[in-house]
Design a protein around this motif. Structure first.
Motif, mmCIF file in Angstrom:
data_model
loop_
_atom_site.group_PDB
_atom_site.id
_atom_site.type_symbol
_atom_site.label_atom_id
_atom_site.label_comp_id
_atom_site.label_asym_id
_atom_site.label_seq_id
_atom_site.Cartn_x
_atom_site.Cartn_y
_atom_site.Cartn_z
ATOM 1 N N TRP A 1 0.821 -1.206 0.000
ATOM 2 C CA TRP A 1 0.000 0.000 0.000
ATOM 3 C C TRP A 1 0.857 1.258 0.000
ATOM 4 O O TRP A 1 0.480 2.267 -0.593
ATOM 5 C CB TRP A 1 -0.941 -0.003 1.216
ATOM 6 N N LEU A 2 2.014 1.209 0.655
ATOM 7 C CA LEU A 2 2.873 2.395 0.715
ATOM 8 C C LEU A 2 3.343 2.827 -0.668
ATOM 9 O O LEU A 2 3.374 4.016 -0.986
ATOM 10 C CB LEU A 2 4.078 2.145 1.625
ATOM 11 N N PHE A 3 3.720 1.858 -1.513
ATOM 12 C CA PHE A 3 4.174 2.292 -2.840
ATOM 13 C C PHE A 3 3.048 2.391 -3.859
ATOM 14 O O PHE A 3 3.210 2.979 -4.917
ATOM 15 C CB PHE A 3 5.363 1.461 -3.360
ATOM 16 N N PHE B 1 5.497 6.269 -1.867
ATOM 17 C CA PHE B 1 6.821 5.780 -1.505
ATOM 18 C C PHE B 1 7.434 5.029 -2.676
ATOM 19 O O PHE B 1 6.727 4.377 -3.451
ATOM 20 C CB PHE B 1 6.750 4.828 -0.313
ATOM 21 N N ASP B 2 8.742 5.100 -2.781
ATOM 22 C CA ASP B 2 9.457 4.218 -3.696
ATOM 23 C C ASP B 2 9.757 2.935 -2.924
ATOM 24 O O ASP B 2 10.151 2.994 -1.749
ATOM 25 C CB ASP B 2 10.761 4.870 -4.159
ATOM 26 N N PRO B 3 9.564 1.756 -3.541
ATOM 27 C CA PRO B 3 9.797 0.503 -2.809
ATOM 28 C C PRO B 3 11.174 0.429 -2.149
ATOM 29 O O PRO B 3 11.318 -0.130 -1.058
ATOM 30 C CB PRO B 3 9.642 -0.567 -3.896
ATOM 31 N N ASP C 1 3.688 19.915 2.389
ATOM 32 C CA ASP C 1 2.864 19.512 1.251
ATOM 33 C C ASP C 1 2.272 18.122 1.495
ATOM 34 O O ASP C 1 2.663 17.401 2.419
ATOM 35 C CB ASP C 1 3.658 19.561 -0.054
ATOM 36 N N TYR C 2 1.309 17.777 0.656
ATOM 37 C CA TYR C 2 0.572 16.515 0.801
ATOM 38 C C TYR C 2 1.521 15.313 0.800
ATOM 39 O O TYR C 2 1.358 14.368 1.592
ATOM 40 C CB TYR C 2 -0.445 16.407 -0.331
ATOM 41 N N HIS C 3 2.531 15.352 -0.056
ATOM 42 C CA HIS C 3 3.486 14.248 -0.184
ATOM 43 C C HIS C 3 4.161 13.956 1.154
ATOM 44 O O HIS C 3 4.293 12.794 1.560
ATOM 45 C CB HIS C 3 4.531 14.603 -1.246
#
Length: 418
Positions: free
Chosen positions: A287-289, A294-296, A333-335
């Motif tokens: 879910w994170l990537f 996120f980059d794996p 920021d959102y990121h």
């Protein structure tokens, strides 16, 4: 029809299908427009969930547990001394229709062992789906587990009748496959995935031009891999799933912890099943990537090839990157807000939206659903500045103990009610 024998087959082949976890029904919106039977967008009773959280029940069975292969991790391997059974096409169709009429199910998940050869087996799976759609006007959800090695023509036809197709990658690494399933090749799984992916892209292009073009597997394709049957790292697993998402546009990759059901010196000890939490950490990473930008390689890499089983992967990443924190929720920021432990996608969007009307403090963040027991160590907000100078190990232990204490207090409160 001999219902006693059919019930016996159902017991055998439903039990054999329980090891396949890739039966999510998200993404399909097949409508009942011809006064037929069923609707894949209806409400259901159990088994699996759609993207929007609806519970959908599926009849989940194998067409047969006979198999020409001897994969060491599979309970249906040809050398395993188990009771064998096989449904006919008509039996599967009749079971599906009867179970639907009784409101037991809303759809069908159909897989199979391979008997005779790939085309012979795949052709029967396709016939089941086609008969349900054309003869019984069944509009419920159908997921077919495709057979590697089957012809492209059969794959194309399967996609016309099924809502979702899936090809199990089975094991995360080529070396693991060679060790436990020497009769199979990695390319046997990649080829049908590519065929299905290309057909989905072509179908979408055609529908833009000709609206009446029949749908091709509208819920996309998925895959599954067994984890823990070989000594692969979490990095190996994530590399494989990332490759599948990137190259074949899969809807989901499922992770199934190896269940020790057979004794073999090439397999893990029967007394050491894969911990359920490892599956959970892999899904969280997934879910994170997919949703958290996120980059794996930020989660698992050569330095950190294994996921921490005691804490979730986002918290683990945050503890390794303390120099990026604390983050001001009123200006970031959102990121970056997505990267704060304890803040999910919905909560991050709420923060960005709410702060336009005034600065947010801890009370407002709690009302937005933020898990402050984790987030408080990584943020600053209105009237709150995080000045802790704990090292990452101390902070990690503090959060773990805080989580245990919260669970213990909740459990004590529940007991007091009785």
């Amino acid at each position: 029809m001999n219902w006693e024998r059919l019930q016996e087959k159902l017991g055998i082949l439903a039990d054999a299908a329980k090891y396949d976890v890739s039966c999510s029904s998200s993404g399909s919106n097949r409508k009942n427009t011809n006064k037929g039977l069923g609707d894949s967008s209806g409400m259901g009773i159990c088994h699996t969930y759609t993207e929007d959280g609806r519970c959908v029940s599926l009849l989940k069975i194998l067409l047969t547990n006979h198999c020409i292969y001897d994969c060491l991790y599979c309970v249906s391997r040809k050398s395993n001394d188990i009771k064998r059974a096989a449904f006919t096409v008509d039996e599967v169709v009749e079971l599906t229709i009867n179970f639907y009429r009784r409101n037991y199910i809303e759809g069908l998940f159909l897989s199979s062992g391979i008997f005779k050869n790939s085309d012979f087996t795949m052709e029967r799976l396709v016939r089941v789906a086609k008969k349900l759609r054309t003869e019984h006007k069944f509009n419920g959800y159908i997921h077919l587990k495709t057979i590697p090695g089957a012809s492209d023509e059969l794959m194309q036809e399967a996609g016309l009748w099924a809502d979702r197709l899936s090809v199990n990658i089975e094991l995360p690494t080529k070396s693991g496959l060679a060790l436990l399933a020497p009769d199979k090749k990695h390319e046997d799984f990649i080829k049908p995935m590519k065929t299905i992916s290309n057909a989905i892209i072509e179908n979408k292009s055609e529908k833009k031009i000709i609206k009446s073009t029949p749908q091709f597997t509208p819920a996309g394709q998925s895959s599954q891999m067994i984890i823990g049957a070989t000594n692969e790292t979490d990095l190996d697993i994530v590399k494989t799933s990332t490759f599948l998402y990137k190259n074949f546009n899969l809807k989901r990759v499922y992770y199934s912890g190896y269940v020790p059901v057979l004794k073999d010196n090439k397999l893990p000890d029967l007394g050491t099943p894969v911990p359920m939490v490892r599956e959970n950490r892999l899904y969280q990473t997934d879910w994170l990537f997919r949703f958290y930008q996120f980059d794996p390689s930020e989660i698992v890499n050569e330095t950190y090839p294994h996921l921490d089983l005691e804490i979730d992967p986002k918290l683990s990443w945050a503890l390794r990157n303390r120099h990026l924190f604390p983050i001001d929720v009123n200006t970031a920021d959102y990121h970056m807000i997505l990267r704060i432990p304890g803040i999910g996608v919905k909560s991050a969007k709420k923060i960005v939206s709410a702060r336009r009307f005034g600065k947010l403090g801890q009370e407002q963040l709690k009302k937005l659903g933020i898990a402050m027991n984790r987030a408080q160590y990584f943020i600053t907000s209105k009237n709150y500045f995080n000045a802790n100078d704990w090292d990452s190990l101390t902070l990690r232990n503090l959060i773990i103990q805080s989580g245990k204490s919260k669970y213990s207090n909740k459990f004590s409160t529940q007991l007091s009610l009785f």
